[in-house]
Design a protein around this motif. Structure first.
Motif, PDB file in Angstrom:
ATOM      1  N   ALA A 122      30.870  15.575 -35.609  1.00  0.00           N
ATOM      2  CA  ALA A 122      30.300  14.354 -36.485  1.00  0.00           C
ATOM      3  C   ALA A 122      28.857  14.249 -36.458  1.00  0.00           C
ATOM      4  N   SER A 123      28.303  14.730 -35.404  1.00  0.00           N
ATOM      5  CA  SER A 123      26.891  14.558 -35.308  1.00  0.00           C
ATOM      6  C   SER A 123      25.885  14.887 -36.258  1.00  0.00           C
ATOM      7  N   PRO A 124      26.005  16.155 -36.915  1.00  0.00           N
ATOM      8  CA  PRO A 124      24.950  16.383 -38.076  1.00  0.00           C
ATOM      9  C   PRO A 124      25.018  15.680 -39.014  1.00  0.00           C
ATOM     10  N   GLY A 125      26.398  15.322 -39.427  1.00  0.00           N
ATOM     11  CA  GLY A 125      26.531  14.307 -40.720  1.00  0.00           C
ATOM     12  C   GLY A 125      26.221  13.016 -40.498  1.00  0.00           C
ATOM     13  N   MET A 126      26.362  12.596 -39.203  1.00  0.00           N
ATOM     14  CA  MET A 126      26.061  10.949 -38.864  1.00  0.00           C
ATOM     15  C   MET A 126      24.776  10.832 -38.177  1.00  0.00           C
ATOM     16  N   ALA A 127      24.170  11.872 -37.367  1.00  0.00           N
ATOM     17  CA  ALA A 127      22.936  11.607 -36.606  1.00  0.00           C
ATOM     18  C   ALA A 127      21.820  11.955 -37.322  1.00  0.00           C
ATOM     19  N   ILE A 128      21.983  13.039 -37.892  1.00  0.00           N
ATOM     20  CA  ILE A 128      20.646  13.692 -38.700  1.00  0.00           C
ATOM     21  C   ILE A 128      20.334  12.981 -39.834  1.00  0.00           C
ATOM     22  N   PRO A 129      21.323  12.658 -40.784  1.00  0.00           N
ATOM     23  CA  PRO A 129      21.007  11.879 -41.963  1.00  0.00           C
ATOM     24  C   PRO A 129      20.200  10.791 -41.835  1.00  0.00           C
ATOM     25  N   PRO A 130      20.471   9.736 -40.805  1.00  0.00           N
ATOM     26  CA  PRO A 130      19.944   8.474 -40.697  1.00  0.00           C
ATOM     27  C   PRO A 130      18.374   8.775 -40.755  1.00  0.00           C
ATOM     28  N   PHE A 131      17.801   9.649 -40.561  1.00  0.00           N
ATOM     29  CA  PHE A 131      16.391   9.705 -40.812  1.00  0.00           C
ATOM     30  C   PHE A 131      16.173  10.114 -42.151  1.00  0.00           C
ATOM     31  N   LEU A 132      16.940  10.352 -43.165  1.00  0.00           N
ATOM     32  CA  LEU A 132      16.730  10.418 -44.292  1.00  0.00           C
ATOM     33  C   LEU A 132      17.168   9.255 -45.214  1.00  0.00           C
ATOM     34  N   MET A 133      18.103   8.670 -44.573  1.00  0.00           N
ATOM     35  CA  MET A 133      18.686   7.596 -45.417  1.00  0.00           C
ATOM     36  C   MET A 133      17.901   6.433 -46.002  1.00  0.00           C
ATOM     37  N   LEU A 142      28.378  18.677 -43.106  1.00  0.00           N
ATOM     38  CA  LEU A 142      29.740  19.023 -42.746  1.00  0.00           C
ATOM     39  C   LEU A 142      30.155  20.280 -42.828  1.00  0.00           C
ATOM     40  N   VAL A 143      29.757  20.949 -43.864  1.00  0.00           N
ATOM     41  CA  VAL A 143      30.250  22.344 -44.293  1.00  0.00           C
ATOM     42  C   VAL A 143      29.943  23.285 -43.401  1.00  0.00           C
ATOM     43  N   PHE A 144      28.820  23.121 -42.665  1.00  0.00           N
ATOM     44  CA  PHE A 144      28.383  24.041 -41.626  1.00  0.00           C
ATOM     45  C   PHE A 144      28.946  23.572 -40.271  1.00  0.00           C
ATOM     46  N   ALA A 145      28.981  22.221 -39.909  1.00  0.00           N
ATOM     47  CA  ALA A 145      29.205  21.714 -38.698  1.00  0.00           C
ATOM     48  C   ALA A 145      30.832  21.829 -38.371  1.00  0.00           C
ATOM     49  N   THR A 146      31.778  21.707 -39.401  1.00  0.00           N
ATOM     50  CA  THR A 146      33.115  21.893 -39.305  1.00  0.00           C
ATOM     51  C   THR A 146      33.309  23.218 -38.422  1.00  0.00           C
ATOM     52  N   PRO A 147      33.112  24.319 -39.229  1.00  0.00           N
ATOM     53  CA  PRO A 147      33.480  25.710 -38.694  1.00  0.00           C
ATOM     54  C   PRO A 147      32.755  26.021 -37.590  1.00  0.00           C
ATOM     55  N   LEU A 148      31.350  25.659 -37.385  1.00  0.00           N
ATOM     56  CA  LEU A 148      30.764  26.098 -36.317  1.00  0.00           C
ATOM     57  C   LEU A 148      31.135  25.243 -34.854  1.00  0.00           C
ATOM     58  N   CYS A 149      31.568  24.098 -35.024  1.00  0.00           N
ATOM     59  CA  CYS A 149      31.936  23.323 -33.829  1.00  0.00           C
ATOM     60  C   CYS A 149      33.266  23.527 -33.366  1.00  0.00           C
ATOM     61  N   CYS A 150      34.167  23.876 -34.341  1.00  0.00           N
ATOM     62  CA  CYS A 150      35.476  24.705 -34.144  1.00  0.00           C
ATOM     63  C   CYS A 150      35.318  25.689 -33.210  1.00  0.00           C
ATOM     64  N   ALA A 151      34.396  26.559 -33.694  1.00  0.00           N
ATOM     65  CA  ALA A 151      34.185  28.036 -32.868  1.00  0.00           C
ATOM     66  C   ALA A 151      33.451  27.760 -31.370  1.00  0.00           C
ATOM     67  N   LEU A 152      33.299  26.455 -31.291  1.00  0.00           N
ATOM     68  CA  LEU A 152      32.584  26.521 -29.760  1.00  0.00           C
ATOM     69  C   LEU A 152      33.607  27.074 -28.652  1.00  0.00           C
ATOM     70  N   PHE A 153      34.791  26.950 -28.728  1.00  0.00           N
ATOM     71  CA  PHE A 153      35.957  27.234 -28.013  1.00  0.00           C
ATOM     72  C   PHE A 153      36.791  28.336 -28.589  1.00  0.00           C
ATOM     73  N   PRO A 154      37.397  29.260 -27.960  1.00  0.00           N
ATOM     74  CA  PRO A 154      38.500  30.053 -28.504  1.00  0.00           C
ATOM     75  C   PRO A 154      39.774  29.079 -28.982  1.00  0.00           C
ATOM     76  N   GLN A 155      40.247  29.674 -30.175  1.00  0.00           N
ATOM     77  CA  GLN A 155      41.461  28.890 -30.654  1.00  0.00           C
ATOM     78  C   GLN A 155      42.378  29.068 -29.539  1.00  0.00           C
ATOM     79  N   LYS A 156      42.771  30.408 -29.085  1.00  0.00           N
ATOM     80  CA  LYS A 156      43.576  30.705 -27.958  1.00  0.00           C
ATOM     81  C   LYS A 156      43.102  30.684 -26.873  1.00  0.00           C
ATOM     82  N   SER A 157      42.811  29.396 -26.338  1.00  0.00           N
ATOM     83  CA  SER A 157      42.274  29.163 -24.841  1.00  0.00           C
ATOM     84  C   SER A 157      43.123  29.861 -23.909  1.00  0.00           C
TER      85      SER A 157
END
Length: 312
Positions: free
Chosen positions: A237-248, A266-281
């Motif tokens: 959630a952070s890129p979509g909500m924390a970075i845009p305020p500087f532009l809003m 979101l289109v980049f944050a969603t998959p990249l943040c899902c990838a932080l940890f293996p799905q099969k932990s």
């Protein structure tokens, strides 16, 4: 005539190496592709048939390896990995970008009045409850009472946080005020996810050896899985909500550009943040509950690590 496709391809694992961040990122860019939510029931059923047949050693005539992997990712995007059930449409990870873009854009636009904060936090937490239920780990059912408790608790926590922060920032710079939704979402994720998955914390989630042989259920594994998901969701959630305020403040009268900035975040944050940890932990047997350690060492003396689906 082309040779028949081999039945030795391991479609129970992702196509790319999951021990590396790049491999996990490629996997999740495919899983979270928003185009997957546009697939018809017939396309989902076709992919389901290809995968279930292939797992039984039956190869569809003329099927290529690329078509097999495409069917596998369509299958994974719509069917729960543990229960095999078709997932609720808006709860699928492929719905994250369009749903979060809409909700995030509205929360960042309509944050100045109490009714607006209440309404959009309620909408957001209703959506989060669906996502957390849909992407839970394990195959155990969750009761209506547990769903209701999680929903009410998460919504109350998020709204209380947002209103409290809103009151503190009324007389401060509008730029600071725009960070209120992110603080509320971060707090709500810390409440919503554990409560939506409380059955896992109480009774454990299935753990297996490296060959997917079930060894038991572990609450320690559930704690690790849920902690990783909370971290991923907050960062998501952070890129979509924390970075845009500087532009809003520069986009105040340009609603389309506000939504566009959320979309690209979101289109980049969603998959990249899902990838932080293996799905099969995984975790060491020595970190499990003492009684489960004893059971594994008695029945499976060579096993040193256990594996589990962490959920999303």
């Amino acid at each position: 005539m082309a040779a028949e496709l081999s039945t030795s391809i391991n479609i129970n694992e992702p196509r790319w190496d999951q021990s590396t961040f790049v491999g996990r990122a490629k996997h999740f860019f495919t899983v979270t592709d928003p185009r997957n939510i546009l697939l018809s029931n017939e396309q989902l059923a076709h992919a389901h048939k290809i995968i279930t047949d292939y797992r039984k050693g039956v190869v569809s005539p003329g099927l290529t390896e690329d078509e097999l992997w495409r069917a596998k990712y369509i299958f994974d995007s719509a069917f729960h990995p543990d229960t095999g059930e078709k997932m609720i449409l808006i709860g699928r990870m492929s719905a994250q970008v369009p749903m979060n873009m809409t909700i995030t854009g509205c929360m960042m636009t309509f944050y100045r009045t109490t009714p607006a904060v209440l309404f959009w936090q309620w909408i957001n937490q209703s959506f989060n409850a669906i996502v957390n239920y849909t992407n839970r780990s394990g195959d155990a059912p969750i009761t209506v009472s547990q769903l209701g408790t999680a929903y009410v608790s998460a919504t109350t926590g998020a709204v209380a946080t947002a209103l409290g922060l809103n009151a503190l920032t009324k007389h401060i710079s509008p730029l600071i005020g725009r960070f209120v939704p992110f603080a509320a979402v971060a707090a709500a994720n810390c409440i919503n996810i554990p409560l939506m998955r409380q059955r896992e914390l109480k009774h454990g989630i299935p753990v297996t050896d490296e060959n997917d042989n079930r060894l038991g259920e572990s609450t320690k594994a559930a704690q690790q899985a849920i902690s990783q998901v909370v971290v991923s969701r907050i960062l998501m959630a952070s890129p979509g909500m924390a970075i845009p305020p500087f532009l809003m403040n520069h986009l105040e009268k340009k609603a389309f550009l506000k939504c566009l900035s959320c979309f690209f975040s979101l289109v980049f944050a969603t998959p990249l943040c899902c990838a932080l940890f293996p799905q099969k932990s995984s975790m060491s047997v020595s970190r499990l509950e003492p009684e489960l350690q004893e059971k594994i060492r008695a029945n499976h003396p060579g096993v040193e690590r256990v594996y589990f689906n962490k959920g999303l």
